[in-house]
Design a protein around this motif. Structure first.
Motif, PDB file in Angstrom:
ATOM      1  N   ALA A 122      31.555  45.679  -5.871  1.00 28.50           N
ATOM      2  CA  ALA A 122      30.794  46.159  -6.932  1.00 28.50           C
ATOM      3  C   ALA A 122      29.803  45.042  -7.328  1.00 28.50           C
ATOM      4  O   ALA A 122      28.686  45.360  -7.517  1.00 28.50           O
ATOM      5  CB  ALA A 122      31.545  46.772  -8.133  1.00 28.50           C
ATOM      6  N   GLU A 123      30.332  43.876  -7.467  1.00 31.56           N
ATOM      7  CA  GLU A 123      29.283  42.686  -7.882  1.00 31.56           C
ATOM      8  C   GLU A 123      28.120  42.509  -6.688  1.00 31.56           C
ATOM      9  O   GLU A 123      26.975  42.106  -7.085  1.00 31.56           O
ATOM     10  CB  GLU A 123      30.296  41.450  -7.950  1.00 31.56           C
ATOM     11  N   TYR A 151      26.963  44.672  -4.923  1.00 36.26           N
ATOM     12  CA  TYR A 151      25.861  46.064  -5.200  1.00 36.26           C
ATOM     13  C   TYR A 151      25.009  45.695  -6.318  1.00 36.26           C
ATOM     14  O   TYR A 151      23.903  46.086  -6.392  1.00 36.26           O
ATOM     15  CB  TYR A 151      26.520  47.304  -5.107  1.00 36.26           C
ATOM     16  N   ARG A 152      25.936  45.339  -7.314  1.00 38.14           N
ATOM     17  CA  ARG A 152      24.950  44.988  -8.455  1.00 38.14           C
ATOM     18  C   ARG A 152      24.011  43.847  -8.236  1.00 38.14           C
ATOM     19  O   ARG A 152      22.818  43.930  -8.736  1.00 38.14           O
ATOM     20  CB  ARG A 152      26.072  44.311  -9.700  1.00 38.14           C
ATOM     21  N   LYS A 153      24.120  42.753  -7.475  1.00 43.22           N
ATOM     22  CA  LYS A 153      23.379  41.734  -7.248  1.00 43.22           C
ATOM     23  C   LYS A 153      22.139  42.127  -6.405  1.00 43.22           C
ATOM     24  O   LYS A 153      21.218  41.972  -6.590  1.00 43.22           O
ATOM     25  CB  LYS A 153      23.981  40.645  -6.496  1.00 43.22           C
ATOM     26  N   ALA A 209      21.074  45.160  -6.352  1.00 40.78           N
ATOM     27  CA  ALA A 209      20.190  46.215  -7.353  1.00 40.78           C
ATOM     28  C   ALA A 209      19.237  45.326  -8.214  1.00 40.78           C
ATOM     29  O   ALA A 209      18.169  45.690  -8.106  1.00 40.78           O
ATOM     30  CB  ALA A 209      21.156  46.924  -8.256  1.00 40.78           C
ATOM     31  N   THR A 210      19.682  44.038  -8.647  1.00 44.27           N
ATOM     32  CA  THR A 210      18.885  43.140  -9.436  1.00 44.27           C
ATOM     33  C   THR A 210      17.822  42.794  -8.350  1.00 44.27           C
ATOM     34  O   THR A 210      16.632  42.605  -8.872  1.00 44.27           O
ATOM     35  CB  THR A 210      19.826  42.007  -9.721  1.00 44.27           C
ATOM     36  N   SER A 229      21.505  51.517  -5.558  1.00 43.66           N
ATOM     37  CA  SER A 229      22.480  50.675  -5.456  1.00 43.66           C
ATOM     38  C   SER A 229      23.006  50.154  -6.881  1.00 43.66           C
ATOM     39  O   SER A 229      24.446  49.807  -7.005  1.00 43.66           O
ATOM     40  CB  SER A 229      21.623  49.178  -5.223  1.00 43.66           C
ATOM     41  N   ALA A 230      22.565  50.487  -8.193  1.00 41.07           N
ATOM     42  CA  ALA A 230      22.986  50.226  -9.495  1.00 41.07           C
ATOM     43  C   ALA A 230      24.085  51.417  -9.699  1.00 41.07           C
ATOM     44  O   ALA A 230      25.168  51.172  -9.989  1.00 41.07           O
ATOM     45  CB  ALA A 230      22.018  50.418 -10.368  1.00 41.07           C
ATOM     46  N   ALA A 283      27.207  50.794  -7.579  1.00 37.78           N
ATOM     47  CA  ALA A 283      27.821  49.401  -8.132  1.00 37.78           C
ATOM     48  C   ALA A 283      28.836  50.118  -9.370  1.00 37.78           C
ATOM     49  O   ALA A 283      29.864  49.657  -9.411  1.00 37.78           O
ATOM     50  CB  ALA A 283      26.867  48.604  -8.813  1.00 37.78           C
ATOM     51  N   ILE A 284      28.200  50.895 -10.216  1.00 38.52           N
ATOM     52  CA  ILE A 284      28.897  51.494 -11.336  1.00 38.52           C
ATOM     53  C   ILE A 284      30.250  52.160 -10.696  1.00 38.52           C
ATOM     54  O   ILE A 284      31.408  52.226 -11.205  1.00 38.52           O
ATOM     55  CB  ILE A 284      28.107  52.512 -12.059  1.00 38.52           C
ATOM     56  N   TYR A 326      32.752  49.852  -9.812  1.00 37.85           N
ATOM     57  CA  TYR A 326      33.446  49.419 -10.909  1.00 37.85           C
ATOM     58  C   TYR A 326      34.481  50.202 -11.536  1.00 37.85           C
ATOM     59  O   TYR A 326      35.537  49.753 -11.967  1.00 37.85           O
ATOM     60  CB  TYR A 326      32.324  48.762 -12.100  1.00 37.85           C
TER      61      TYR A 326
END
Length: 78
Positions: free
Chosen positions: A22-23, A25-27, A29-30, A50-51, A54-55, A58
């Motif tokens: 998840a981390e 995918y969060r990166k 997305a950023t 991607s965001a 990630a959710i 999580y």
């Protein structure tokens, strides 16, 4: 004839492994957010996908951490 329950990718993963994914995918997305262009909403679609993923990861990690089986998790989200 016995029907075998199908497994899905990641079924054997631990909560921490799902959280680490998840981390990532969060990166991603950023980074993708920076590529979006003002006035062009479709250019932000990769960021949103991607965001959202990630959710979902999580939430999956949280449910697994709290003792829900992968099959319970799959059934609750569908």
């Amino acid at each position: 004839m016995e029907i075998e329950e199908r497994k899905y990718p990641g079924e054997l993963a631990f909560p921490l492994q799902i959280h680490e994914l998840a981390e990532e995918y969060r990166k991603a997305a950023t980074l993708l957010l920076r590529l979006g262009r003002p006035g062009k909403p479709l250019t932000r679609a990769p960021f949103r996908l991607s965001a959202i993923h990630a959710i979902e990861l999580y939430l999956t990690a949280l449910l697994l951490h709290r003792g829900h089986s992968p099959n319970q998790r799959k059934n609750r989200l569908s």
